[in-house]
Scaffold this motif. Sequence first.
Motif, PDB file in Angstrom:
ATOM      1  N   UNK A  87       8.761  12.649   1.313  1.00 32.47           N
ATOM      2  CA  UNK A  87       7.420  12.490   1.889  1.00 32.47           C
ATOM      3  C   UNK A  87       6.632  11.450   1.098  1.00 32.47           C
ATOM      4  N   UNK A  88       6.648  11.569  -0.222  1.00 32.73           N
ATOM      5  CA  UNK A  88       5.894  10.642  -1.071  1.00 32.73           C
ATOM      6  C   UNK A  88       6.350   9.195  -0.893  1.00 32.73           C
ATOM      7  N   UNK A  89       7.639   8.991  -0.695  1.00 36.65           N
ATOM      8  CA  UNK A  89       8.154   7.620  -0.537  1.00 36.65           C
ATOM      9  C   UNK A  89       7.495   6.922   0.646  1.00 36.65           C
ATOM     10  N   UNK A  90       7.405   7.624   1.761  1.00 42.38           N
ATOM     11  CA  UNK A  90       6.769   7.026   2.942  1.00 42.38           C
ATOM     12  C   UNK A  90       5.259   6.929   2.728  1.00 42.38           C
ATOM     13  N   UNK A  91       4.671   8.002   2.260  1.00 46.30           N
ATOM     14  CA  UNK A  91       3.217   8.068   2.052  1.00 46.30           C
ATOM     15  C   UNK A  91       2.737   6.903   1.186  1.00 46.30           C
ATOM     16  N   UNK A  92       3.470   6.618   0.120  1.00 45.80           N
ATOM     17  CA  UNK A  92       3.050   5.588  -0.848  1.00 45.80           C
ATOM     18  C   UNK A  92       3.058   4.185  -0.249  1.00 45.80           C
TER      19      UNK A  92
END
Length: 123
Positions: A87-92
């Motif tokens: 999730x964080x990879x896309x969010x960032x």
Amino acid sequence: MKTVIDTKKAPGAIGPYSQAIVVNGMLYTSGQIPINPADGSIPEGITAQTEQVMKNIAAILEEAGTCFENAIKTTCFIADMGDFGAFNEVYAKYFTGKPARSCVAVKTLPKNVLVEVEVIAVI
Ligand SMILES: CC(=[NH2+])C(=O)[O-]
């Protein structure tokens, strides 16, 4: 005065709420889930679902006349903390200004999706 944001480029509400509200120069979005507004489909997997959520948020931000860089706070709901990294990879990629954030795992999300994100942004 408040303004209701309503764009066909983001999914319509699936309940008694607006996509977003603007008041006093601030945008408050409802939680965005990964429904493709073109056909109502929901992609599979946390990466594709987070990408769709970001597209939906982008459409709402644009309709309100703002952008990811102007986000000041997000609240993120994920169905499985095991998805936190993906999730964080896309969010960032989208929230490059690193707004304040809360991220929690919840038991179930509407339509059994894996992720929901809401945003507060300056217009
Ligand atoms: C999807 C959503 N924001 C809701 O409140 O059901």
